[in-house]
Enzyme design. Structure first.
Site, short mmCIF file in Angstrom:
data_model
loop_
_atom_site.label_atom_id
_atom_site.label_comp_id
_atom_site.label_asym_id
_atom_site.label_seq_id
_atom_site.Cartn_x
_atom_site.Cartn_y
_atom_site.Cartn_z
N ASP A 41 2.05 -9.43 8.51
CA ASP A 41 0.61 -9.64 8.39
C ASP A 41 0.37 -11.14 8.29
O ASP A 41 0.09 -11.68 7.22
CB ASP A 41 0.09 -8.91 7.15
CG ASP A 41 0.28 -7.41 7.26
OD1 ASP A 41 -0.65 -6.72 7.65
OD2 ASP A 41 1.41 -6.93 6.99
N HIS A 94 9.05 -3.37 3.54
CA HIS A 94 8.71 -3.58 2.13
C HIS A 94 9.97 -3.87 1.31
O HIS A 94 9.97 -4.74 0.43
CB HIS A 94 8.05 -2.33 1.54
CG HIS A 94 6.77 -1.92 2.21
ND1 HIS A 94 6.64 -0.75 2.92
CD2 HIS A 94 5.55 -2.51 2.25
CE1 HIS A 94 5.40 -0.64 3.36
NE2 HIS A 94 4.71 -1.69 2.99
N SER A 103 3.93 1.27 7.90
CA SER A 103 3.65 2.62 7.38
C SER A 103 2.87 3.41 8.42
O SER A 103 2.98 4.63 8.50
CB SER A 103 2.84 2.53 6.08
OG SER A 103 3.49 1.69 5.16
N ARG A 104 2.06 2.71 9.22
CA ARG A 104 1.24 3.40 10.22
C ARG A 104 2.06 3.91 11.40
O ARG A 104 1.54 4.70 12.19
CB ARG A 104 0.12 2.47 10.71
CG ARG A 104 -0.97 2.25 9.68
CD ARG A 104 -2.18 1.53 10.25
NE ARG A 104 -3.31 1.55 9.33
CZ ARG A 104 -3.67 0.54 8.53
NH1 ARG A 104 -3.00 -0.60 8.55
NH2 ARG A 104 -4.70 0.65 7.73
N MET A 144 0.84 -1.20 0.00
CA MET A 144 0.00 0.00 0.00
C MET A 144 0.88 1.26 0.00
O MET A 144 0.39 2.36 0.24
CB MET A 144 -0.93 0.00 1.21
CG MET A 144 -1.92 -1.15 1.17
SD MET A 144 -3.45 -0.84 2.03
CE MET A 144 -2.85 -0.58 3.70
#
Ligand code: AMP
Length: 272
Positions: free
Chosen positions: A151, A37, A187-188, A30
Site C-alpha cells: 500500500d 502481514h 486478503s482480497r 485488517m
C-alpha cells in the site's frame, strides 16, 4: 500472547510496558492474515521489539459506500494462531463500537499525498486510514510501526502524518510479499477464482517487465492489463516522495497500478 478487545485496556498495558522500558512495535492490519502481514511481524522481530502488537480491525471508516466492508474476509481464530506462531506478543481485536463512540466527530485529513491515485478513486479512504492509525498510535504507544510497501500511497501518507502531527515514532516500510506466481499477497485475493488469479498475474508481470525495461510506456502496461481482461482503474508513474505524476521513468519513481479483476479491486506497485 495477550489478547485485547478493549482499547482502554490495551492503552493501559502498553503505557506500562513503555514505562518499564520495553521497545514496542505496532503492526496495523485488517486481519485475514497472510504471508505479507507475517513479514511485517518478522520485521518487527528482527528490529528487536520487546512487544509486537498486531491490531486486527476492519475499519468501517476507510470503506466507501458500495465497497466490500460487509463481505471483507474475517477469521479471528486463524489470525490469533498466525500471530502467535509469528512471534507477536499481543493482538488487538477492537470493535467498531468501541473504536468509534457515539458522536465520534474528529478525523484526520492529509491534504496533499492523498489527492491522487487511490485517494481520488476512493473518496474518504485515507481520512479513515489516518484516523484509525492515529488512534492505534495513541493506544499502543509504539516506538515504531510497520507498514507494507504493497500500500505504497498509504505508507507515504502515514509518514507524512507522523511528521506533520509530531507523532513520536518511526515508520518502517517492508517490501511486498508475493505468491510464487508473482501475484502480490492480499486478503482480497480470496475473492478471486482460479481463472481470475491467472488473469490477475498480468499486473505483477507487466510491472516486472516495466522495471526491467523502463523505456517502455505506461500505455504498454494498460494494454497488457486490458488484454488480460482486467479493468484498469489507474496506471501511474509518480515521484516516490511527492506522489506527483512524472513523465519519465527513472530512479525515484514508483509505478502504481489499481485494476479490477472481475469485481475485485487489486493494487500493486514497483519502485524503479
Ligand atoms: P491490510 O490488512 O490489507 O490493511 O494490510 C495491513 C498491512 O499489511 C499494511 O501495511 C499493508 O501494506 C501490509 N501488507 C498487505 N499485503 C502485503 C504484502 N503482500 N506484502 C507486504 N505487506 C503487505
Amino acid at each position: 500472547m495477550k489478547t485485547f478487545k478493549d482499547p482502554k485496556k490495551l492503552q493501559k498495558w502498553a503505557a506500562l510496558r513503555k514505562r518499564e522500558g520495553a521497545k514496542i512495535a505496532l503492526v496495523p492490519t485488517m486481519g485475514y492474515l497472510h504471508e505479507g502481514h507475517l513479514s511485517l511481524i518478522a520485521k518487527a522481530k528482527a528490529m528487536k521489539a520487546d512487544e509486537i502488537i498486531v491490531s486486527v480491525f476492519v475499519n468501517p471508516v476507510q470503506f466507501c459506500p458500495g465497497e466490500d466492508y460487509e463481505k471483507y474476509p474475517r477469521d479471528e481464530k486463524a489470525d490469533y494462531e498466525k500471530c502467535k506462531a509469528a512471534g507477536a506478543t499481543a493482538i488487538f481485536f477492537p470493535t467498531p463500537a468501541n473504536m468509534y463512540l457515539e458522536n465520534h466527530s474528529v478525523y484526520i485529513n492529509e491534504e496533499q499525498l492523498s489527492q491522487g491515485l487511490c485517494g481520488a478513486r476512493r473518496p474518504g479512504h485515507f481520512r479513515g486510514v489516518c484516523t484509525v492509525v492515529a488512534k492505534l498510535f495513541n493506544l499502543a504507544h509504539p516506538d515504531f510501526a510497520v507498514f507494507g510497501q504493497k500500500d505504497f500511497q498509504q505508507a507515504q501518507i502515514i509518514k507524512r502524518m507522523v511528521r506533520d502531527l509530531n507523532f513520536d515514532l518511526d515508520i518502517v516500510v517492508a517490501p511486498i510479499v508475493r505468491e510464487k506466481s508473482g501475484l502480490a499477497r492480499s486478503s482480497r485475493n480470496t475473492y478471486l477464482s482460479d481463472e481470475e488469479k491467472t488473469r490477475a498475474l498480468a499486473i505483477s508481470r507487466s510491472l516486472k517487465e516495466l522495471k526491467a525495461n523502463p523505456a517502455q510506456r505506461l500505455s504498454s502496461v494498460v494494454k497488457k492489463l486490458t488484454q488480460a481482461g482486467l479493468k484498469v482503474d489507474y496506471v501511474e508513474a509518480v515521484d516516490v516522495e511527492t506522489l506527483k505524476p512524472v513523465k519519465k521513468l527513472g530512479k525515484g519513481v514508483a509505478v502504481l497500478v489499481a485494476a479490477y479483476c472481475g469485481k475485485t479491486r487489486l493494487i500493486d506497485n514497483i519502485v524503479i
